[in-house]
Enzyme design. Structure first.
Site, short mmCIF file in Angstrom:
data_model
loop_
_atom_site.label_atom_id
_atom_site.label_comp_id
_atom_site.label_asym_id
_atom_site.label_seq_id
_atom_site.Cartn_x
_atom_site.Cartn_y
_atom_site.Cartn_z
N CYS A 1 -4.83 -1.41 -0.40
CA CYS A 1 -5.60 -0.30 0.04
C CYS A 1 -6.62 0.14 -0.87
CB CYS A 1 -4.61 0.75 0.25
SG CYS A 1 -3.24 0.59 1.39
N HIS B 1 -8.92 7.43 -0.05
CA HIS B 1 -8.11 6.46 0.81
C HIS B 1 -7.22 7.42 1.60
CE1 HIS B 1 -5.30 3.50 2.34
NE2 HIS B 1 -4.30 3.95 1.27
N ASN C 1 -2.64 5.41 8.04
CA ASN C 1 -3.34 4.49 6.79
C ASN C 1 -3.65 3.34 7.39
OD1 ASN C 1 -3.42 2.98 4.55
ND2 ASN C 1 -1.83 3.76 3.46
O1 UT7 Z 1 -1.85 3.17 1.11
C1 UT7 Z 1 -0.94 2.50 -0.14
C2 UT7 Z 1 -0.23 3.44 -0.91
N1 UT7 Z 1 0.89 4.24 -0.08
C3 UT7 Z 1 1.36 5.52 -0.29
O2 UT7 Z 1 0.43 6.05 -0.86
C4 UT7 Z 1 2.49 6.10 0.40
C5 UT7 Z 1 3.11 7.01 -0.79
N2 UT7 Z 1 4.40 7.62 -0.54
C6 UT7 Z 1 4.25 8.47 0.56
O3 UT7 Z 1 3.39 8.79 1.31
C7 UT7 Z 1 5.63 9.14 0.89
O4 UT7 Z 1 6.54 8.61 -0.14
C8 UT7 Z 1 6.40 8.56 2.07
C9 UT7 Z 1 5.64 9.31 3.32
C10 UT7 Z 1 6.44 7.12 2.37
C11 UT7 Z 1 7.94 9.16 2.18
O5 UT7 Z 1 7.82 10.81 1.93
P1 UT7 Z 1 8.73 11.40 0.87
O6 UT7 Z 1 8.59 12.76 1.16
O7 UT7 Z 1 8.59 10.88 -0.26
O8 UT7 Z 1 10.33 10.70 1.65
P2 UT7 Z 1 11.50 10.13 1.09
O9 UT7 Z 1 10.93 8.51 0.92
O10 UT7 Z 1 12.00 10.63 -0.06
O11 UT7 Z 1 12.57 10.37 2.05
C12 UT7 Z 1 13.01 11.35 2.23
C13 UT7 Z 1 14.20 11.24 3.57
C14 UT7 Z 1 14.89 10.46 3.32
O12 UT7 Z 1 16.41 10.77 3.82
P3 UT7 Z 1 17.41 10.96 2.76
O13 UT7 Z 1 17.64 10.00 2.00
O14 UT7 Z 1 16.76 12.17 2.18
O15 UT7 Z 1 18.58 11.51 3.84
C15 UT7 Z 1 14.18 9.19 4.31
O16 UT7 Z 1 15.46 8.47 4.62
O17 UT7 Z 1 13.40 11.23 4.88
C16 UT7 Z 1 14.03 10.02 5.37
N3 UT7 Z 1 12.69 9.35 6.21
C17 UT7 Z 1 12.52 9.65 7.31
N4 UT7 Z 1 12.99 10.55 8.20
C18 UT7 Z 1 12.34 10.57 9.37
C19 UT7 Z 1 12.05 8.27 5.69
N5 UT7 Z 1 11.20 7.88 6.70
C20 UT7 Z 1 11.42 8.56 7.68
C21 UT7 Z 1 10.89 8.97 9.00
N6 UT7 Z 1 11.50 9.66 9.79
N7 UT7 Z 1 10.09 8.15 9.40
#
Ligand code: UT7
Length: 325
Positions: free
Chosen positions: A114, A252, A282
């Site tokens: 990225c 980005h 992204n």
């Molecule tokens: O470009 C390269 C660099 N990449 C990035 O910069 C990405 C950086 N990370 C992020 O943008 C975020 O961490 C994410 C968008 C990937 C995830 O958001 P988050 O607020 O960190 O969520 P999380 O991974 O902590 O997940 C929270 C909850 C989890 O459920 P539990 O364990 O709390 O029950 C996940 O299983 O959200 C759940 N979850 C979803 N729910 C519905 C994860 N993906 C999804 C989804 N739909 N697509």
């Protein structure tokens, strides 16, 4: 004679097919509300069967060249950033070289995921400053849809396909003049110890397959806010500038919450940040040139304005570039 790199044209290309959050929610345990709230993404573009990274790149390059009033035969350097090359070898850049009718010079790929566009911009800028080339195409092009695990809702909802390109011309530097247009500085970093938080679990030397993207989202998020805030400060300090001097932040496009956090730390108002994530998701190395193209085309980014770009990606890699448009 000192040289610098002037932006002469900008172009973008998005595949036709739109995949909405609602369409994803029909086949995965996710929802439009979750994806929008947690990331800012509303939809993404997906390349058609047989439409390759080099095809997207060539379309974006042709648009950038047209805007510069140039053709492929005027270019003597292509630096193409991609993590989703057409083939293991040769470089996707040489396919683009042939496709746009460039018969001389050199074309190669850079791999910084990225952050790739910033790395490619730095490589091209350095070559132009050294007089190794006169006109460069800097391209970010990706088909991330091909390396996503479509059963992993934690990653597959985040990415899209696309390409963007800049044309750079080497021009004479008027020594000591502060308001000159062109690339002012680039700042690159990497830390291989953080490999495991964002990588693809395959490759020609490991599994013999292309593999799928794997990410510890929360840790990448934390690293992104920290390193992006540091590297934009580094870019400003290197040029003796303050955040208030910046006309546009072009980040980005990984997550609106990351973009807003970095903007807040900088003290830059949201109106001066270019955000395309709602429609593009992204697109990895393509996200910055696509955002530049959109904002230059709609008249937000004007000639002479200061544009600060930043990105973080797998590796980890991260970087920033400051350009007077
Ligand atoms: O470009 C390269 C660099 N990449 C990035 O910069 C990405 C950086 N990370 C992020 O943008 C975020 O961490 C994410 C968008 C990937 C995830 O958001 P988050 O607020 O960190 O969520 P999380 O991974 O902590 O997940 C929270 C909850 C989890 O459920 P539990 O364990 O709390 O029950 C996940 O299983 O959200 C759940 N979850 C979803 N729910 C519905 C994860 N993906 C999804 C989804 N739909 N697509």
């Amino acid at each position: 004679m000192n040289l610098r790199s002037l932006v002469a044209g900008c172009g973008g290309y998005l595949p036709e097919h739109i995949l909405t959050n609602d369409a994803l929610a029909e086949r995965l345990d996710t929802s439009d509300a979750w994806i929008r709230q947690r990331t800012g993404i509303g939809e993404r573009r997906i390349a058609a069967k047989g439409e390759l990274t080099s095809d997207l790149a060539a379309r974006a390059a042709e648009r950038a060249l047209k805007q510069a009033g140039m053709s492929g035969s005027d270019v003597d350097l292509i630096v193409l950033a991609t993590a989703t090359p057409d083939e293991t070898f040769p470089a996707t850049a040489v396919k683009v070289q042939a496709e746009i009718g460039m018969k001389r010079g050199v074309a190669f790929d850079v791999q910084a995921v990225c952050s790739g566009f910033i790395f490619a911009l730095a490589a091209a800028d350095n070559a132009l400053r050294l007089g190794q080339a006169g006109t460069a195409l800097v391209i970010g092009a990706e088909t991330f849809s091909r390396i996503l695990d479509w059963n992993d809702r934690g990653t597959c909802v985040l990415f899209g396909d696309g390409a963007g390109a800049l044309v750079l011309n080497a021009v004479r530097d008027r020594d000591g003049t502060a308001d000159q247009r062109g690339v002012l500085s680039t700042h690159l970093h990497s830390d291989g110890r953080l490999h495991n938080i964002l990588y693809v679990d395959g490759g020609p030397s490991s599994t013999g397959t292309a593999g799928f993207l794997r990410m510890e989202g929360r840790e990448v998020f934390r690293q992104a806010v920290m390193h992006l805030s540091e590297v934009v400060e580094e870019a400003l300090a290197a040029n003796g500038l303050a955040a208030s001097d910046i006309d546009w932040l072009v980040p980005h496009q990984a997550n609106t919450r990351i973009i807003e956090a970095v903007g807040r730390k900088l003290g830059l108002p949201a109106e001066r940040t270019i955000v395309t994530i709602e429609r593009h998701a992204n697109t990895s190395a393509a996200s910055i040139p696509l955002a530049l193209d959109e904002a230059a085309a709609d008249g937000r980014i004007q000639r002479g304005q200061l544009v600060l770009m930043e990105a973080l990606g797998g590796g980890l890699t991260w970087g920033a570039a400051l350009v007077r448009w």
